[in-house]
Scaffold this motif. Structure first.
Motif, PDB file in Angstrom:
ATOM      1  N   UNK A 526       0.819  -1.208   0.000  1.00 60.52           N
ATOM      2  CA  UNK A 526       0.000   0.000   0.000  1.00 60.52           C
ATOM      3  C   UNK A 526       0.854   1.259   0.000  1.00 60.52           C
ATOM      4  N   UNK A 527       1.988   1.194   0.748  1.00 64.81           N
ATOM      5  CA  UNK A 527       2.821   2.397   0.867  1.00 64.81           C
ATOM      6  C   UNK A 527       3.501   2.725  -0.461  1.00 64.81           C
ATOM      7  N   UNK A 528       3.562   1.699  -1.372  1.00 70.41           N
ATOM      8  CA  UNK A 528       4.190   1.931  -2.681  1.00 70.41           C
ATOM      9  C   UNK A 528       3.135   2.238  -3.756  1.00 70.41           C
ATOM     10  N   UNK A 529       2.020   1.469  -3.726  1.00 68.64           N
ATOM     11  CA  UNK A 529       0.980   1.607  -4.748  1.00 68.64           C
ATOM     12  C   UNK A 529      -0.379   1.539  -4.079  1.00 68.64           C
ATOM     13  N   UNK A 530      -1.156   2.592  -4.242  1.00 63.78           N
ATOM     14  CA  UNK A 530      -2.452   2.643  -3.568  1.00 63.78           C
ATOM     15  C   UNK A 530      -3.615   2.287  -4.499  1.00 63.78           C
ATOM     16  N   UNK A 531      -3.512   2.506  -5.773  1.00 63.29           N
ATOM     17  CA  UNK A 531      -4.586   2.188  -6.727  1.00 63.29           C
ATOM     18  C   UNK A 531      -4.005   2.033  -8.113  1.00 63.29           C
ATOM     19  N   UNK A 532      -4.678   1.204  -8.938  1.00 59.75           N
ATOM     20  CA  UNK A 532      -4.285   1.087 -10.344  1.00 59.75           C
ATOM     21  C   UNK A 532      -5.512   0.651 -11.155  1.00 59.75           C
ATOM     22  N   UNK A 533      -5.410   0.770 -12.466  1.00 63.22           N
ATOM     23  CA  UNK A 533      -6.513   0.487 -13.382  1.00 63.22           C
ATOM     24  C   UNK A 533      -5.992  -0.320 -14.574  1.00 63.22           C
ATOM     25  N   UNK A 549     -14.831  -5.192 -23.763  1.00 52.60           N
ATOM     26  CA  UNK A 549     -13.863  -5.064 -22.672  1.00 52.60           C
ATOM     27  C   UNK A 549     -14.512  -4.394 -21.466  1.00 52.60           C
ATOM     28  N   UNK A 550     -13.851  -4.557 -20.344  1.00 48.65           N
ATOM     29  CA  UNK A 550     -14.317  -3.966 -19.104  1.00 48.65           C
ATOM     30  C   UNK A 550     -13.121  -3.293 -18.417  1.00 48.65           C
ATOM     31  N   UNK A 551     -13.367  -2.126 -17.841  1.00 49.63           N
ATOM     32  CA  UNK A 551     -12.319  -1.416 -17.093  1.00 49.63           C
ATOM     33  C   UNK A 551     -12.415  -1.810 -15.619  1.00 49.63           C
ATOM     34  N   UNK A 552     -11.267  -2.190 -15.031  1.00 51.47           N
ATOM     35  CA  UNK A 552     -11.238  -2.644 -13.635  1.00 51.47           C
ATOM     36  C   UNK A 552     -10.398  -1.658 -12.815  1.00 51.47           C
TER      37      UNK A 552
END
Length: 620
Positions: A526-533, A549-552
């Motif tokens: 979490x301290x390095x990466x909090x969210x991605x898509x 397609x679907x975006x996650x």
């Protein structure tokens, strides 16, 4: 049925009939092929090359299922799919097939598919001289009074010859004699022979004459049949019975019951006693079936129905009736009873499916032909006029052909298998008789699938929450889609859209291509990466394939995996300790120093609580 409804139905029937005439004469009708062969030809005899005359490619005949469609049990012709020739399949007896001297025609339906076509071939069966004339009896006896005037005629048995045209009976020949000659009288299509007295008889000189009557046909070589005629010369009765009419014209309906009196013939004889007493009888030269259907009361002259009549089998009967007195010799008078059979509506229409495609693709265009049907009715006139329609609520309709009562069943709109995968097409044929008769035929049609639906995700975008420090390789969530198509068109595979950059997070993700389960190949911090898509693509296996397609969006959840770090005071070697100097005798509450600390976690995990763990002097 009410009077108004009957009137509407009658008007509609005439409208349908006039519409058919408009189709026939308003457009040029397709030509029919015509061939001619003699009867009694051997199996395999070539009638003509239908494929060549229709302009069909011989190499495509087998693939297009080139064939003869027959609506009867006896198949007299077949086509050779290798060369397109129309061949005799079963020996044909023209007399058995056509029962008459008219032109004998057989209409054949020639069917090819891909595309679906139906052609008509008319084959004329010509007569060969394969029957000899024959008399109903081998011998005929006449009793003639010696004072009978010259010129008196005596009807001879009429010979029958089933052959037609020139092969039928041409003439009758009488053996040479001094007293009689033969004379022919044309009655309808038959030649009726009469024995004519040309010289008075003398019983005292000769009381019996033996003659031979020979019936000769016109074939080559000629065929003949002989009748022995015996003439007994007697002195007797000189008045013959005379009928009130030479011809009785009668009309009856075909549904008349057995025992019905058709008519009554009446003859009179001016003689007295036995010479004037009359007995009626049917002529012995009639067709055998007439004796099965009609009977004559010998005393009253009433003609009654002995069996059932059928308009579709025969619409007219010609019966020769004789009235004989009881004189010596008896004299005979003759008349003809012509009975016309009137049609009643006793036959429902018949629906014949000549071709049917049981499966129709859902991408078929409106107007696609799926079946050919023909509708027939054995009745005549208005009773044989037919109205055909599709009664079920389906996206199909009937299209009339150039030929009456031939229809194509075609699609009238676009189909969608995902909405309806099966149709039952109910076809109703109703004649215009009173009361009308109907026949129903049901066609079962399956709609085949095409790949016209893309895979579908229930939600887009998708949101997933993942705790940090997950176990690498475990499934973390799933993205699955559905497809309304069938089989391969609904078989879905999944893949992740890769960004292609060096630190692309999707390089650490894997999707199961069969079920859409997504697993992480590393543990997230979490301290390095909090969210991605990222995006997942679902592709079906149709041809061509369709995809969606679907975006996650993935959110990493924090865990308490970081210890607090003291930022101040820090010693020279970096440890969290230090020395603070304070003056002596300071008052309570004097600020000695401030301790500062940091925790990388957030929320409750990042809140800090400070406490003294150890002191050197408890007085402090």
């Amino acid at each position: 049925m009410g009077t108004e409804t009957q009137s509407r139905l009658s008007d509609y029937c005439w409208f349908a009939f006039n519409f058919f005439l408009l189709l026939i004469f308003g457009k040029q009708a397709l030509a029919e092929l015509r061939y001619s062969i003699p009867e009694e030809m051997k199996d395999g005899t070539v009638v003509g090359n239908v494929a060549k005359d229709l302009g069909l490619e011989k190499t495509s005949l087998i693939d297009r299922r080139f064939r003869v469609v027959s609506g009867s049990k006896d198949v007299f012709f077949e086509v050779n799919p290798d060369n397109g020739a129309l061949e005799v399949h079963k020996k044909i007896d023209r007399e058995e097939l056509c029962h008459g001297s008219g032109v004998c025609l057989m209409e054949l339906k020639i069917l090819v598919e891909n595309p679906l076509e139906m052609h008509y071939v008319v084959v004329e069966i010509t007569d060969v001289n394969d029957h000899s004339p024959s008399f109903p009896e081998r011998e005929q006896i006449f009793e003639i009074a010696e004072h009978t005037a010259p010129g008196t005629r005596f009807q001879l048995h009429t010979a029958r010859d089933p052959d037609a045209g020139i092969n039928s009976i041409r003439t009758y020949i009488l053996t040479s004699n001094d007293h009689f000659e033969i004379e022919l009288s044309q009655s309808d299509e038959d030649k009726m022979p009469f024995l004519v007295l040309k010289r008075s008889l003398d019983r005292e000189q000769t009381n019996k004459h033996l003659l031979f009557v020979t019936a000769v046909d016109g074939g080559k070589p000629q065929r003949s049949g002989t009748l022995n005629v015996s003439i007994i010369v007697l002195d007797s009765n000189d008045n013959r019975p005379i009928f009130s009419q030479d011809t009785y014209q009668i009309e009856i309906y075909e549904n008349a019951s057995v025992g019905t009196t058709v008519t009554r013939v009446n003859a009179k004889d001016p003689d007295e006693g036995n010479n004037g007493e009359i007995e009626y009888s049917l002529s012995k030269t009639l067709a055998r079936k007439v004796y099965d259907i009609f009977e004559l009361d010998s005393i009253s002259g009433q003609v009654k129905l002995k069996g059932e009549v059928d308009y579709e089998e025969s619409d007219i009967y010609k019966i020769d009736v004789e009235a004989s007195d009881k004189g010596t010799p008896p004299l005979i008078g003759r008349c003809r009873v012509v009975i016309k059979i009137k049609d009643v509506n006793d036959n429902p229409p018949e629906i014949e499916v000549t071709s049917l495609s049981n499966t129709v693709s859902e991408d078929s265009k409106p107007g696609t032909v799926i079946s050919l049907i023909s509708v027939t009715d054995k009745d005549s006139g208005v009773n044989g006029k037919i109205i055909s329609s599709i009664t079920s609520n389906v996206p199909f309709e009937l299209k009339p052909s150039y030929k009456e009562n031939i229809y194509s069943v075609v699609t009238k709109e676009f189909l969608d298998r995902e909405e309806v995968s099966h149709y039952e097409i109910t076809i109703k044929a109703t004649d215009c008789g009173e009361p009308p008769l109907s026949t129903v035929k049901t066609l079962n049609i399956q709609i085949s699938d095409v790949n016209d639906n893309s895979p579908h995700f229930d939600q887009n975008p998708l949101q997933f929450y993942l705790s940090e420090n997950n176990i690498a390789g475990n499934s973390i969530f799933s993205a699955s889609a559905t497809d309304k198509d069938l089989n391969r068109n609904a078989a879905i595979s999944y893949h992740i859209v890769r960004g292609g950059t060096e630190n692309d997070v999707t390089s650490f993700l894997h999707v199961n291509p069969d079920n859409g389960h997504i697993s992480a190949l590393k543990s997230f911090d979490f301290e390095t990466l909090k969210t991605f898509q990222f995006q997942v693509v679902a592709t079906d296996s149709g041809t061509p394939s369709l995809s969606n397609n679907v975006t996650i969006n993935v959110f990493i959840l924090d865990q308490n995996d970081n210890a607090p770090v003291i930022l101040y005071p820090v010693s020279s070697n970096g440890s969290a300790e230090g020395v603070e100097e304070i003056p002596r005798n300071v008052n309570a509450g004097h600020l000695v120093t401030k301790v500062r600390a940091y925790d990388a976690d957030i929320g409750y995990d990042g809140w800090l609580l400070f406490s003294l763990q150890e002191v050197t002097d408890h007085s402090l």
